[in-house]
Motif scaffolding. Structure first.
Motif, PDB file in Angstrom:
ATOM      1  N   GLY A  60      -6.405  12.621 -10.902  1.00  0.00           N
ATOM      2  CA  GLY A  60      -7.457  11.769 -10.351  1.00  0.00           C
ATOM      3  C   GLY A  60      -7.335  11.015  -9.079  1.00  0.00           C
ATOM      4  O   GLY A  60      -8.312  11.033  -8.223  1.00  0.00           O
ATOM      5  N   THR A  61      -6.067  10.855  -8.666  1.00  0.00           N
ATOM      6  CA  THR A  61      -5.808  10.292  -7.402  1.00  0.00           C
ATOM      7  C   THR A  61      -5.742  11.379  -6.320  1.00  0.00           C
ATOM      8  O   THR A  61      -6.312  11.216  -5.273  1.00  0.00           O
ATOM      9  N   LEU A  86      -5.655   3.866  -2.838  1.00  0.00           N
ATOM     10  CA  LEU A  86      -5.087   2.862  -3.431  1.00  0.00           C
ATOM     11  C   LEU A  86      -5.920   1.963  -4.572  1.00  0.00           C
ATOM     12  O   LEU A  86      -5.392   1.955  -5.500  1.00  0.00           O
ATOM     13  N   SER A  87      -7.211   2.038  -4.491  1.00  0.00           N
ATOM     14  CA  SER A  87      -7.925   1.556  -5.472  1.00  0.00           C
ATOM     15  C   SER A  87      -7.956   2.511  -6.799  1.00  0.00           C
ATOM     16  O   SER A  87      -8.015   1.748  -7.680  1.00  0.00           O
ATOM     17  N   GLN A 146      -5.678   4.034 -12.068  1.00  0.00           N
ATOM     18  CA  GLN A 146      -4.556   4.779 -12.787  1.00  0.00           C
ATOM     19  C   GLN A 146      -3.504   4.065 -13.393  1.00  0.00           C
ATOM     20  O   GLN A 146      -3.120   4.254 -14.424  1.00  0.00           O
ATOM     21  N   PHE A 147      -3.063   3.146 -12.725  1.00  0.00           N
ATOM     22  CA  PHE A 147      -1.958   2.189 -13.290  1.00  0.00           C
ATOM     23  C   PHE A 147      -2.257   1.432 -14.398  1.00  0.00           C
ATOM     24  O   PHE A 147      -1.566   1.704 -15.468  1.00  0.00           O
ATOM     25  N   VAL A 148      -3.392   0.829 -14.643  1.00  0.00           N
ATOM     26  CA  VAL A 148      -4.089   0.211 -15.525  1.00  0.00           C
ATOM     27  C   VAL A 148      -4.253   1.455 -16.778  1.00  0.00           C
ATOM     28  O   VAL A 148      -3.891   0.987 -18.091  1.00  0.00           O
ATOM     29  N   GLN A 150      -4.648  -3.300   1.119  1.00  0.00           N
ATOM     30  CA  GLN A 150      -5.972  -2.911   1.691  1.00  0.00           C
ATOM     31  C   GLN A 150      -6.142  -3.831   2.914  1.00  0.00           C
ATOM     32  O   GLN A 150      -6.753  -3.238   3.888  1.00  0.00           O
ATOM     33  N   GLY A 151      -5.636  -5.062   2.624  1.00  0.00           N
ATOM     34  CA  GLY A 151      -5.871  -5.887   3.906  1.00  0.00           C
ATOM     35  C   GLY A 151      -4.923  -5.600   4.942  1.00  0.00           C
ATOM     36  O   GLY A 151      -5.793  -6.051   5.898  1.00  0.00           O
ATOM     37  N   ILE A 152      -3.970  -5.226   4.597  1.00  0.00           N
ATOM     38  CA  ILE A 152      -3.049  -4.824   5.661  1.00  0.00           C
ATOM     39  C   ILE A 152      -3.710  -3.748   6.510  1.00  0.00           C
ATOM     40  O   ILE A 152      -3.606  -3.552   7.645  1.00  0.00           O
TER      41      ILE A 152
END
Length: 313
Positions: A194-195, A239-240, A245-247, A303-305
């Motif tokens: 998926g990633t 990253l999103s 995927q982590f969840v 993502q903010g960085i």
């Protein structure tokens, strides 16, 4: 940046509170007599009433929830109804095992998926098509079927690994690596699929941008353009997806831990749900929710960085 962090933190705390209230409500409004279920059908009504009073089940639901919430804020999640173990200690003894599987799978997946996604976007052709086929196939097959295939091949036919069991790293590092190899592989394959697809799509979009052509016209090398400029701008969507995927890996760990007899949060959640051990079930729910919220917060920060526009959204 501080305002951005405060907003995300407050949102996460509000979500955790809502999840705890909904979970508590659903667990206790099943319509069953909890004390009777714990003692069995042959127990007298006096014994059932006494057990209900001991557990606080004779109090209003909102009173019980507020009492539980007050304890949870201080780290006291109560005691198991079966065995009397402290729920917090029980969860902490299982947390490391599950996080080992999930974090290891996530890190391996991120490294391989980024490499495959960038390779497919840059090279194209048969390489791109092959990686797309792998991504679609890996995402379509459930991880428990992948686990069965790995066990059949590497544990039964080749006898390289034990089909079940878990070794603590302190007891034997080699034994621990052998015991987590197949579970991690089963969780990793779908996550990579998926990633990698998302990284490929993001990289293709970025590589079509005007500033990439400008960088090329200035004589910058392909490696510098790809890894220093394009990949950074393509990392946000990746990253999103990795966070999602982590969840998914946390959910997949429930099945994988049962299949490989691994003593983690997944096996604990199954056993406590089967028994009707509500304090342990609530502890698992809140702990997993806290982990998911924390991971999402870390992804928002990353993502903010990478993209200052995110901090203003």
């Amino acid at each position: 940046m501080p305002a951005f962090l405060i907003r995300r933190l407050l949102t996460g705390l509000a979500m955790l509170l809502i999840i705890s209230a909904l979970a508590y409500l659903l667990l206790y409004l099943t319509g069953s007599d909890i004390a009777r279920n714990l003692l069995g059908d042959n127990a007298s009504q006096e014994a059932v009433d006494l057990r209900a009073a001991e557990l606080g089940l004779d109090q209003p639901l909102h009173t019980r929830y507020l009492s539980w919430l007050g304890g949870a804020i201080t780290g006291n999640l109560g005691r198991s109804w079966f065995g009397g173990s402290d729920v917090t200690s029980l969860l902490m003894s299982r947390l490391g095992v599950t996080l080992t599987l999930v974090v290891t799978s996530t890190v391996i997946s991120a490294i391989i998926a980024i490499a495959l996604g960038v390779w497919a976007a840059v090279r194209g052709g048969w390489i791109d098509k092959t990686i797309q086929v792998f991504s679609l196939t890996g995402a379509a097959i459930p991880n428990y079927l992948i686990a069965l295939g790995l066990v059949a091949l590497f544990a039964i036919n080749l006898a390289w690994f034990a089909p079940t069991g878990y070794t603590q790293p302190g007891a034997s590092l080699g034994g621990w690596i052998a015991s987590v190899t197949l579970p991690v592989a089963a969780l990793t394959i779908g996550c990579i699929a998926g990633t990698a697809q998302q990284v490929r799509s993001s990289m293709l979009d970025v590589m079509r941008q005007d500033y990439i052509r400008t960088l090329r016209s200035r004589g910058l090398g392909p490696g510098r353009i790809i890894y220093r400029h394009a990949l950074r701008n393509a990392a946000g969507p990746g990253l999103s997806v990795l966070g999602l995927q982590f969840v998914g890996l946390l959910g997949g760990a429930v099945v994988i831990e049962q299949m490989f007899a691994i003593p983690g949060l997944g096996s604990l959640s199954v056993s406590s749900t089967t028994q009707g051990d509500i304090p342990v079930v609530m502890g698992v729910v809140i702990l997993i929710a806290a982990i998911v919220i924390t991971v999402n917060l870390l992804i928002d920060i990353a993502q903010g960085i990478l993209n200052p526009k995110v901090r203003l959204s």
